[in-house]
Write a protein that holds these residues in place. Structure first.
Motif, PDB file in Angstrom:
ATOM      1  N   ASP A 281       8.476  10.778   8.384  1.00 13.38           N
ATOM      2  CA  ASP A 281       7.692   9.547   8.266  1.00 13.38           C
ATOM      3  C   ASP A 281       8.258   8.696   7.136  1.00 13.38           C
ATOM      4  O   ASP A 281       8.632   9.216   6.085  1.00 13.38           O
ATOM      5  CB  ASP A 281       6.224   9.872   7.970  1.00 13.38           C
ATOM      6  CG  ASP A 281       5.511  10.349   9.228  1.00 13.38           C
ATOM      7  OD1 ASP A 281       5.988  10.014  10.321  1.00 13.38           O
ATOM      8  OD2 ASP A 281       4.499  11.051   9.109  1.00 13.38           O
ATOM      9  N   LEU A 282       8.311   7.403   7.380  1.00 10.12           N
ATOM     10  CA  LEU A 282       8.809   6.493   6.354  1.00 10.12           C
ATOM     11  C   LEU A 282       7.637   5.848   5.632  1.00 10.12           C
ATOM     12  O   LEU A 282       6.603   5.581   6.235  1.00 10.12           O
ATOM     13  CB  LEU A 282       9.669   5.399   7.003  1.00 10.12           C
ATOM     14  CG  LEU A 282      10.966   5.882   7.657  1.00 10.12           C
ATOM     15  CD1 LEU A 282      11.534   4.805   8.551  1.00 10.12           C
ATOM     16  CD2 LEU A 282      11.990   6.269   6.601  1.00 10.12           C
ATOM     17  N   TYR A 283       7.815   5.614   4.352  1.00  5.48           N
ATOM     18  CA  TYR A 283       6.758   4.973   3.567  1.00  5.48           C
ATOM     19  C   TYR A 283       7.424   4.142   2.484  1.00  5.48           C
ATOM     20  O   TYR A 283       8.246   4.645   1.726  1.00  5.48           O
ATOM     21  CB  TYR A 283       5.850   6.047   2.954  1.00  5.48           C
ATOM     22  CG  TYR A 283       4.757   5.497   2.068  1.00  5.48           C
ATOM     23  CD1 TYR A 283       3.817   4.602   2.573  1.00  5.48           C
ATOM     24  CD2 TYR A 283       4.677   5.861   0.722  1.00  5.48           C
ATOM     25  CE1 TYR A 283       2.816   4.094   1.763  1.00  5.48           C
ATOM     26  CE2 TYR A 283       3.680   5.362  -0.094  1.00  5.48           C
ATOM     27  CZ  TYR A 283       2.752   4.469   0.431  1.00  5.48           C
ATOM     28  OH  TYR A 283       1.764   3.961  -0.369  1.00  5.48           O
ATOM     29  N   PHE A 284       7.141   2.862   2.477  1.00  3.07           N
ATOM     30  CA  PHE A 284       7.722   1.977   1.476  1.00  3.07           C
ATOM     31  C   PHE A 284       6.604   1.438   0.587  1.00  3.07           C
ATOM     32  O   PHE A 284       6.006   0.410   0.891  1.00  3.07           O
ATOM     33  CB  PHE A 284       8.451   0.800   2.144  1.00  3.07           C
ATOM     34  CG  PHE A 284       9.528   1.222   3.113  1.00  3.07           C
ATOM     35  CD1 PHE A 284      10.514   2.116   2.735  1.00  3.07           C
ATOM     36  CD2 PHE A 284       9.551   0.731   4.397  1.00  3.07           C
ATOM     37  CE1 PHE A 284      11.503   2.511   3.615  1.00  3.07           C
ATOM     38  CE2 PHE A 284      10.541   1.121   5.294  1.00  3.07           C
ATOM     39  CZ  PHE A 284      11.520   2.013   4.896  1.00  3.07           C
ATOM     40  N   PRO A 285       6.293   2.151  -0.493  1.00  2.00           N
ATOM     41  CA  PRO A 285       5.180   1.703  -1.347  1.00  2.00           C
ATOM     42  C   PRO A 285       5.521   0.389  -2.046  1.00  2.00           C
ATOM     43  O   PRO A 285       6.673   0.141  -2.399  1.00  2.00           O
ATOM     44  CB  PRO A 285       5.027   2.843  -2.351  1.00  2.00           C
ATOM     45  CG  PRO A 285       6.362   3.514  -2.387  1.00  2.00           C
ATOM     46  CD  PRO A 285       6.971   3.337  -1.039  1.00  2.00           C
ATOM     47  N   CYS A 384      12.438   3.459  -5.425  1.00  2.14           N
ATOM     48  CA  CYS A 384      11.990   4.593  -4.597  1.00  2.14           C
ATOM     49  C   CYS A 384      12.746   5.862  -5.007  1.00  2.14           C
ATOM     50  O   CYS A 384      13.868   5.789  -5.517  1.00  2.14           O
ATOM     51  CB  CYS A 384      12.240   4.325  -3.117  1.00  2.14           C
ATOM     52  SG  CYS A 384      11.270   2.951  -2.474  1.00  2.14           S
ATOM     53  N   SER A 388      13.021   9.555  -0.410  1.00  3.69           N
ATOM     54  CA  SER A 388      12.669   8.400   0.440  1.00  3.69           C
ATOM     55  C   SER A 388      13.928   7.633   0.841  1.00  3.69           C
ATOM     56  O   SER A 388      14.065   7.181   1.979  1.00  3.69           O
ATOM     57  CB  SER A 388      11.728   7.446  -0.294  1.00  3.69           C
ATOM     58  OG  SER A 388      10.557   8.107  -0.673  1.00  3.69           O
ATOM     59  N   LYS A 450      10.227   1.144  13.013  1.00  2.00           N
ATOM     60  CA  LYS A 450       9.489   2.069  12.119  1.00  2.00           C
ATOM     61  C   LYS A 450       9.429   1.519  10.690  1.00  2.00           C
ATOM     62  O   LYS A 450       8.413   1.631  10.009  1.00  2.00           O
ATOM     63  CB  LYS A 450      10.173   3.444  12.107  1.00  2.00           C
ATOM     64  CG  LYS A 450       9.859   4.300  13.319  1.00  2.00           C
ATOM     65  CD  LYS A 450      10.564   5.638  13.267  1.00  2.00           C
ATOM     66  CE  LYS A 450       9.924   6.565  12.268  1.00  2.00           C
ATOM     67  NZ  LYS A 450      10.533   7.902  12.260  1.00  2.00           N
ATOM     68  N   LYS A 453       6.732  -1.078  10.486  1.00  2.00           N
ATOM     69  CA  LYS A 453       5.382  -0.480  10.500  1.00  2.00           C
ATOM     70  C   LYS A 453       5.050   0.129   9.135  1.00  2.00           C
ATOM     71  O   LYS A 453       3.909   0.120   8.688  1.00  2.00           O
ATOM     72  CB  LYS A 453       5.287   0.590  11.591  1.00  2.00           C
ATOM     73  CG  LYS A 453       5.129   0.005  12.988  1.00  2.00           C
ATOM     74  CD  LYS A 453       4.827   1.100  14.018  1.00  2.00           C
ATOM     75  CE  LYS A 453       4.563   0.494  15.391  1.00  2.00           C
ATOM     76  NZ  LYS A 453       5.775  -0.009  16.031  1.00  2.00           N
ATOM     77  N   ALA A 454       6.070   0.672   8.459  1.00  2.00           N
ATOM     78  CA  ALA A 454       5.838   1.361   7.180  1.00  2.00           C
ATOM     79  C   ALA A 454       5.835   0.396   5.994  1.00  2.00           C
ATOM     80  O   ALA A 454       5.422   0.766   4.898  1.00  2.00           O
ATOM     81  CB  ALA A 454       6.931   2.424   6.968  1.00  2.00           C
ATOM     82  N   TYR A 455       6.281  -0.843   6.224  1.00  2.00           N
ATOM     83  CA  TYR A 455       6.424  -1.801   5.115  1.00  2.00           C
ATOM     84  C   TYR A 455       5.083  -2.462   4.804  1.00  2.00           C
ATOM     85  O   TYR A 455       4.367  -2.900   5.703  1.00  2.00           O
ATOM     86  CB  TYR A 455       7.468  -2.860   5.491  1.00  2.00           C
ATOM     87  CG  TYR A 455       7.795  -3.814   4.363  1.00  2.00           C
ATOM     88  CD1 TYR A 455       8.424  -3.354   3.211  1.00  2.00           C
ATOM     89  CD2 TYR A 455       7.470  -5.166   4.439  1.00  2.00           C
ATOM     90  CE1 TYR A 455       8.731  -4.227   2.171  1.00  2.00           C
ATOM     91  CE2 TYR A 455       7.776  -6.039   3.409  1.00  2.00           C
ATOM     92  CZ  TYR A 455       8.409  -5.561   2.275  1.00  2.00           C
ATOM     93  OH  TYR A 455       8.705  -6.412   1.249  1.00  2.00           O
ATOM     94  N   GLN A 456       4.748  -2.537   3.506  1.00  2.00           N
ATOM     95  CA  GLN A 456       3.438  -3.068   3.135  1.00  2.00           C
ATOM     96  C   GLN A 456       3.458  -4.540   2.739  1.00  2.00           C
ATOM     97  O   GLN A 456       2.417  -5.150   2.543  1.00  2.00           O
ATOM     98  CB  GLN A 456       2.873  -2.230   1.986  1.00  2.00           C
ATOM     99  CG  GLN A 456       2.561  -0.809   2.426  1.00  2.00           C
ATOM    100  CD  GLN A 456       1.967   0.007   1.294  1.00  2.00           C
ATOM    101  OE1 GLN A 456       2.504   0.032   0.189  1.00  2.00           O
ATOM    102  NE2 GLN A 456       0.853   0.656   1.563  1.00  2.00           N
TER     103      GLN A 456
END
Length: 489
Positions: A281-285, A384, A388, A450, A453-456
């Motif tokens: 899963d990707l997550y870009f805080p 990051c 990540s 993806k 979708k993961a970008y905030q």
């Protein structure tokens, strides 16, 4: 009625610097086949088309070509040749020197030339790269009613769904055939993955059960051995029984050990099943310093915009919402790129939140100046963690030693993928992406979906790829008649 054979490939091998590029035991194309050829960049799609067309001679094997093929090559420029004037009109190609045409107009000219002569077979390599929506619609209309064999390489899933009835997937030079269009192929791939997961789970469960049973038998055999050792001390008094007792206990111990070994052998005989490739899963805080609190960080009030002596927008107003992925659509020349540029430059009529920090992707050749590896390039430009960074690079197909490559040695496609990784993980809160899917293969396009979708943060996006917009955009705006209106929310 049997369809006539158009071309047959037998025992084909194409090698380059001792590396296998194409490896096909047997493949045939028939008269009315409509084939979509898919696979990662560098897997041999264009090479296979050139083998079929006779431009690449295989290292081994035979090509039996029975019809004349027309070939649309992505990387070549159009040449002066006979062309149907009705097609030129349909495609709105200006009457000018070929060298004066834009990228999109050159692509349209090449298509007009291809369709001006009838060929019994067509080999078409990435025709949509510079086409706008009307150009793509023209391509689909022409090919829908085309009477002949079609092999189409495209990263546009909408086009593939409209035109093909069979997918050839090329992976490490080998072809797997899937019936149906691209959506059917995706369903079959998902089903294959689920089946592989089920088989892998069963393999792990069976292996665990057999090893556990073998372990229990070995423990039992050890207990019998200990019991024998205790017994042997007492048995010195009962010599008459000694031989019989020891023999029976030894036999019991050996049979248990044999049973344990048989179980271990069954483990070795289990057909090994590989686990499906895991997608992390990707997550870009979003760092606190980059967080914005304006509900609409980008706005325009009665904006009029001219370019090249032409009015592109007349008194348009908009409010782009925080944290949304916003797509801007419209034909070539309608002003999409100009509008993005005007927003980034905080031009007249634009109101930006004071905290906006833009990260920009535009269509161009990327050249890196200083020597650094792919991984160090990313580490320098993001807060990051390394895990990540590696996950994002892996998603964009930087695998194995790719992350140790010098950025100056990257191919054009690799450079684009690295820039996209850096944008999503960089110190920005608004990304401006102008045609980011051009030159990406389908695998990397799905990775980009993806990423989005993961970008905030907030994203402004221009793309002619309908499926990509459908899957990523939360709001879609369209430019038409100097106006910008909300098409879908």
């Amino acid at each position: 009625m049997m369809e006539l054979l158009s071309v047959e490939l037998s025992n084909i091998e194409v090698t380059f610097l001792d590396q296998m590029i194409v490896d096909i035991p047997h493949l045939a194309i028939h008269q009315f086949d409509r084939i979509g050829l898919v696979g990662k960049n560098g897997e041999g799609k264009s090479t296979l088309l050139k083998v079929i067309n006779g431009q690449v001679i295989p290292s081994k094997g035979k090509v039996n070509r029975l019809v004349d093929f027309g070939y649309f090559e992505q990387t070549t420029k159009p040449v002066e040749s006979e062309v149907d004037y009705e097609l030129l009109g349909k495609l709105s190609i200006p009457k000018t020197e070929i060298s004066q045409l834009s990228g999109g107009e050159q692509t349209k000219m090449k298509l007009a030339q291809l369709f001006s002569t009838y060929h019994e077979g067509l080999l078409i390599d990435e025709p949509t790269t510079h086409l706008d929506a009307s150009g793509i619609d023209f391509l689909i209309e022409e090919l829908k009613y085309y009477y002949g064999a079609l092999v189409l390489v495209s990263h546009d899933r909408y086009v593939l769904d409209q035109l093909v009835t069979k997918i050839w997937e090329i992976d490490e030079g080998k072809i797997t055939v899937y019936p149906g269009n691209y959506s059917d192929y995706e369903e079959q791939k998902a089903l294959e993955k689920n089946q592989q997961q089920e088989q892998y789970d069963k393999y792990v469960k069976d292996k665990h059960r057999l090893l556990k049973a073998a372990d229990e038998k070995m423990k039992k055999a050890e207990k019998v051995t200990k019991a024998n050792n205790k017994m042997s001390k007492k048995e010195t008094k009962a010599k008459a029984n000694k031989m019989f007792m020891t023999k029976s206990k030894d036999t019991s111990q050996k049979s248990i050990q044999r049973a344990a070994k048989a179980l271990e052998q069954r483990v070795n005989q289990l057909e090994e099943v590989e686990a499906p490739k895991e997608e992390k899963d990707l997550y870009f805080p979003q760092p606190k310093a980059l967080q914005m609190h304006n509900k609409f960080p980008i706005m325009a009030d009665r904006l009029t915009l001219d370019a090249g002596g032409k009015t592109l927008f007349k008194e348009i107003s908009f409010q782009f919402a925080l944290g949304k992925t916003i797509a801007i659509t419209g034909n070539n020349g309608s002003g999409k790129t100009t509008l993005l540029q005007h927003i980034v430059n905080n031009g007249e009529g634009i109101m930006l939140s004071p905290k906006v920090i833009f990260g920009k992707y535009k269509q161009m050749d990327y050249h890196f100046e200083q020597a650094e590896t792919v991984l160090s390039y990313m580490k320098e430009r993001t807060d990051c963690n390394e895990g990540s960074i590696r996950a994002a690079l892996h998603a964009m197909n930087f695998t194995g030693n790719d992350i140790k490559k010098d950025v100056r040695d990257l191919s054009g496609g690799e450079a684009i993928r690295l820039i996209l990784c850096q944008l999503f993980m960089g110190k920005y809160n608004v990304l401006v992406l102008d045609e980011p899917t051009n030159f990406l293969d389908l695998h990397c396009m799905k990775a980009l979906e993806k990423f989005l979708k993961a970008y905030q943060g907030t994203v402004l996006l221009v793309s002619h790829d309908r499926t990509f917009i459908e899957r990523t955009a939360e709001q879609v705006y369209k430019i038409e008649n100097q106006k910008l209106f909300l098409k879908r929310e």
